[in-house]
Design a protein around this motif. Structure first.
Motif, PDB file in Angstrom:
ATOM      1  N   GLY A   3       0.824  -1.197   0.000  1.00  9.69           N
ATOM      2  CA  GLY A   3       0.000   0.000   0.000  1.00  9.69           C
ATOM      3  C   GLY A   3       0.863   1.253   0.000  1.00  9.69           C
ATOM      4  N   THR A   4       0.232   2.385  -0.159  1.00  4.52           N
ATOM      5  CA  THR A   4       1.006   3.634  -0.100  1.00  4.52           C
ATOM      6  C   THR A   4       0.693   4.363   1.198  1.00  4.52           C
ATOM      7  OG1 THR A   4      -0.745   4.729  -1.334  1.00  4.52           O
ATOM      8  CG2 THR A   4       1.171   3.998  -2.582  1.00  4.52           C
ATOM      9  N   ILE A   5       1.639   5.184   1.623  1.00  6.77           N
ATOM     10  CA  ILE A   5       1.438   5.933   2.852  1.00  6.77           C
ATOM     11  C   ILE A   5       0.912   7.324   2.517  1.00  6.77           C
ATOM     12  CG2 ILE A   5       3.003   4.732   4.402  1.00  6.77           C
ATOM     13  CD1 ILE A   5       5.220   6.617   3.439  1.00  6.77           C
ATOM     14  N   LYS A   6       0.041   7.806   3.401  1.00  4.97           N
ATOM     15  CA  LYS A   6      -0.558   9.123   3.140  1.00  4.97           C
ATOM     16  C   LYS A   6       0.083  10.184   4.018  1.00  4.97           C
ATOM     17  CE  LYS A   6      -5.059   7.814   1.320  1.00  4.97           C
ATOM     18  NZ  LYS A   6      -5.154   6.410   1.787  1.00  4.97           N
ATOM     19  N   ARG A   7       0.549  11.216   3.386  1.00  8.95           N
ATOM     20  CA  ARG A   7       1.077  12.361   4.131  1.00  8.95           C
ATOM     21  C   ARG A   7       0.299  13.577   3.662  1.00  8.95           C
ATOM     22  NH1 ARG A   7       7.464  12.431   3.546  1.00  8.95           N
ATOM     23  NH2 ARG A   7       7.196  13.973   5.199  1.00  8.95           N
ATOM     24  N   HIS A   8      -0.025  14.451   4.588  1.00  6.61           N
ATOM     25  CA  HIS A   8      -0.815  15.621   4.197  1.00  6.61           C
ATOM     26  C   HIS A   8      -0.125  16.907   4.625  1.00  6.61           C
ATOM     27  CE1 HIS A   8      -2.040  14.576   8.292  1.00  6.61           C
ATOM     28  NE2 HIS A   8      -2.166  15.892   8.464  1.00  6.61           N
ATOM     29  N   TRP A   9      -0.505  17.990   3.986  1.00  4.77           N
ATOM     30  CA  TRP A   9       0.040  19.297   4.355  1.00  4.77           C
ATOM     31  C   TRP A   9      -0.689  19.820   5.581  1.00  4.77           C
ATOM     32  CZ3 TRP A   9       4.394  21.516   2.912  1.00  4.77           C
ATOM     33  CH2 TRP A   9       4.996  21.085   1.725  1.00  4.77           C
ATOM     34  N   GLU A  10       0.074  20.182   6.584  1.00  5.10           N
ATOM     35  CA  GLU A  10      -0.503  20.781   7.795  1.00  5.10           C
ATOM     36  C   GLU A  10      -0.209  22.272   7.772  1.00  5.10           C
ATOM     37  OE1 GLU A  10       0.273  18.305  11.637  1.00  5.10           O
ATOM     38  OE2 GLU A  10       2.066  18.189  10.394  1.00  5.10           O
ATOM     39  N   LEU A 381       4.681  28.409   7.211  1.00  7.20           N
ATOM     40  CA  LEU A 381       3.288  28.377   6.782  1.00  7.20           C
ATOM     41  C   LEU A 381       2.707  26.970   6.888  1.00  7.20           C
ATOM     42  CD1 LEU A 381       3.410  30.519   3.499  1.00  7.20           C
ATOM     43  CD2 LEU A 381       2.745  31.277   5.798  1.00  7.20           C
ATOM     44  N   ALA A 382       3.482  25.995   6.479  1.00  4.33           N
ATOM     45  CA  ALA A 382       2.957  24.622   6.437  1.00  4.33           C
ATOM     46  C   ALA A 382       4.096  23.614   6.388  1.00  4.33           C
ATOM     47  CB  ALA A 382       2.065  24.451   5.208  1.00  4.33           C
ATOM     48  N   ARG A 383       3.754  22.392   6.770  1.00  2.00           N
ATOM     49  CA  ARG A 383       4.729  21.305   6.656  1.00  2.00           C
ATOM     50  C   ARG A 383       4.012  20.052   6.186  1.00  2.00           C
ATOM     51  NH1 ARG A 383       5.045  21.688  12.900  1.00  2.00           N
ATOM     52  NH2 ARG A 383       3.074  20.681  13.414  1.00  2.00           N
ATOM     53  N   LEU A 384       4.758  19.158   5.558  1.00  2.00           N
ATOM     54  CA  LEU A 384       4.204  17.878   5.145  1.00  2.00           C
ATOM     55  C   LEU A 384       4.294  16.926   6.319  1.00  2.00           C
ATOM     56  CD1 LEU A 384       3.087  16.435   2.581  1.00  2.00           C
ATOM     57  CD2 LEU A 384       5.384  15.455   2.335  1.00  2.00           C
ATOM     58  N   SER A 385       3.158  16.371   6.734  1.00  2.00           N
ATOM     59  CA  SER A 385       3.135  15.554   7.951  1.00  2.00           C
ATOM     60  C   SER A 385       4.072  14.360   7.836  1.00  2.00           C
ATOM     61  CB  SER A 385       1.711  15.071   8.227  1.00  2.00           C
ATOM     62  OG  SER A 385       1.310  14.190   7.190  1.00  2.00           O
ATOM     63  N   LEU A 386       4.635  13.981   8.976  1.00  2.00           N
ATOM     64  CA  LEU A 386       5.470  12.780   9.050  1.00  2.00           C
ATOM     65  C   LEU A 386       4.611  11.591   9.465  1.00  2.00           C
ATOM     66  CD1 LEU A 386       8.747  14.299  10.533  1.00  2.00           C
ATOM     67  CD2 LEU A 386       8.523  13.071   8.363  1.00  2.00           C
ATOM     68  N   LEU A 387       5.240  10.470   9.789  1.00  2.00           N
ATOM     69  CA  LEU A 387       4.504   9.243  10.094  1.00  2.00           C
ATOM     70  C   LEU A 387       5.044   8.627  11.370  1.00  2.00           C
ATOM     71  CD1 LEU A 387       4.734   7.894   6.454  1.00  2.00           C
ATOM     72  CD2 LEU A 387       2.641   8.707   7.537  1.00  2.00           C
ATOM     73  N   THR A 388       4.326   7.626  11.882  1.00  2.00           N
ATOM     74  CA  THR A 388       4.840   6.873  13.030  1.00  2.00           C
ATOM     75  C   THR A 388       5.566   5.635  12.494  1.00  2.00           C
ATOM     76  OG1 THR A 388       2.909   5.428  13.227  1.00  2.00           O
ATOM     77  CG2 THR A 388       2.795   7.558  14.363  1.00  2.00           C
TER      78      THR A 388
END
Ligand code: KL2
Length: 418
Positions: A3-10, A381-388
């Motif tokens: 699967g792919t991992i989802k990262r979003h802009w915060e 302004l924003a960052r791309l979220s990281l993961l656990t």
């Protein structure tokens, strides 16, 4: 197929609305561009895992299916990622020299980047690159930093840094330059003495590059793989601007490993005077020749230099630096307290990569009714979220089918108010 991992802009700036009002800007969108009183730009920091290091440390990648470890598989994925995020500045680590020359640089140039590269000294053929969009910046200076010093026995490692001074391209507005630094500090978890000295050398170079005529510093972005975890003494030194290292074991500096059994305590000072860097992490002026001279023979400049030397000679277990640096990421998920990770393989899943920046100061913060004074600096302004770590193991860890390094790219959007 994994699967792919989802990262979003915060969006991270929660004052946007108010500040927008104060500035009299009609546009509420924090990402808006094209206005004359601001310059927005994005930065990516990415350790792309050199193929040589992957092969040298193959025990770290036993969890991976063989095909995903080939450079011919990994590079198209890495390039796709870079293209997708389209950052204005790229700070890349573990850039292998042959791949840089034949594939990385040509590909990035065709995406509109100007590329600068500093290879490690010694035998391992990788290094740090900083690439920036022609359309956004012009190049003012290139300043490579070698952490290896033949004349300093402590500094026998081949890590490097690279510091660029970039001029934002803004129509009809004067803008300060922006100083962008990139590094990959020593890995060895037990050698915090070397790591701290390498960091001091990078900070000294940044000081000299970012120094402006009026004595202040231009905005700074410092990226890289610092091989140190959040909250460690090395990390705290970057953020706090000071560190008292008295009694600290060299293996405790980076926080990568728990045990400090049988480890030396950091010596005071950590590095010898002939390195030419003060405890404030700036270059010291050249040694005043110790010839027979009376005070009246010395010119005023020589006297000033003498003063610097006297101050530097005081032995103290305190380090300082002159920047006020914030981290783009906060290293824990606020709701759960679970750590973010920037690198994950079979031995560890931790944060070692960072984007630090000089945050704009709100000059009269706390005074009700007072206008926010904007003093230099950058606004995040924003960052791309990281993961656990757990998120990453659901896609078989790193590298995998889609994510082709053992690190994740870090991304931030900044604003320079003019
Ligand atoms: O942790 V890194 O990976 O920031 O992703 O930085 C270093 C390590 C990089 C450059 O030296 O190579 C990796 N055990 C695990 N990883 C190692 C080791 C080692 N003994 N030596 C180098 N690296």
């Amino acid at each position: 197929m994994e699967g792919t991992i989802k990262r979003h802009w915060e969006d991270v700036c929660n004052h946007n609305k108010e500040e927008t009002k104060i500035l009299g800007d009609k546009n509420d969108d924090p990402m808006c561009e094209g206005s004359e009183n601001k310059f927005d730009f994005s930065v990516m920091s990415y350790n792309i895992l050199s193929q040589d290091l992957l092969e040298d440390n193959s025990h770290l990648y036993k969890h991976c299916r063989r095909p995903v470890l080939h450079w011919s598989f990994r590079f198209p994925n890495i390039l796709k990622e870079i293209k997708h995020f389209d950052a204005d500045v790229l700070c890349l680590q573990e850039v292998q020299e042959d791949h840089y020359g034949t594939e990385i640089r040509p590909s990035l140039e065709s995406l509109g980047y100007h590329c600068e590269y500093k290879m490690r000294t010694g035998r391992k053929p990788d290094g740090c690159a900083i690439c920036f969009k022609h359309s956004k910046f012009s190049l003012l200076s290139v300043n490579p930093v070698e952490f290896y010093r033949r004349d300093v026995p402590l500094l026998d490692r081949d890590n490097v840094g690279l510091v660029l001074l970039l001029q934002p391209k803004i129509p009809s507005a004067a803008s300060p330059a922006i100083c962008v630094a990139n590094t990959h500090l020593l890995y060895n978890p037990r050698r915090g003495d070397i790591k701290l000295t390498q960091l001091a050398m990078l900070l000294a170079e940044i000081s000299s590059v970012a120094h402006q005529k009026d004595g202040s510093f231009c905005p700074i972005v410092m990226c890289g793989d610092f091989n140190s975890v959040p909250g460690s003494p090395l990390y705290s030194f970057i953020k706090e601007g000071k560190l008292n290292y008295e009694g600290l074991a060299i293996g405790k500096v980076s926080g990568q490993e728990q045990s400090s059994r049988g480890q030396r305590i950091l010596s005071i000072p950590i590095w010898p005077p002939n390195l030419g860097i003060s405890q404030n992490c700036v270059y010291e002026v050249q040694q005043v020749p110790k010839v027979e001279k009376t005070d009246s023979d010395l010119t005023q400049t020589q006297l000033d230099k003498t003063e610097v030397l006297v101050t530097a000679e005081k032995l103290s277990s305190k380090l300082q630096h002159h920047f006020s640096l914030s981290s783009v990421y906060s290293h824990y998920f606020p709701d759960t307290g679970i750590p973010e990770v920037t690198t994950c393989h079979s031995r560890s899943a931790i944060t070692v990569d960072y984007i630090f920046y000089s945050a704009e100061k709100e000059g009269v913060a706390g005074q009700p009714g007072a206008e926010v004074a904007l003093v230099g600096g950058l606004k995040l302004l924003a960052r791309l979220s990281l993961l656990t770590e757990q998120d990453l193991w659901t896609v078989n860890g790193l590298p995998n089918e889609n994510n082709s390094s053992d690190h994740l790219p870090l991304l931030a959007k900044f604003r320079l108010e003019l």
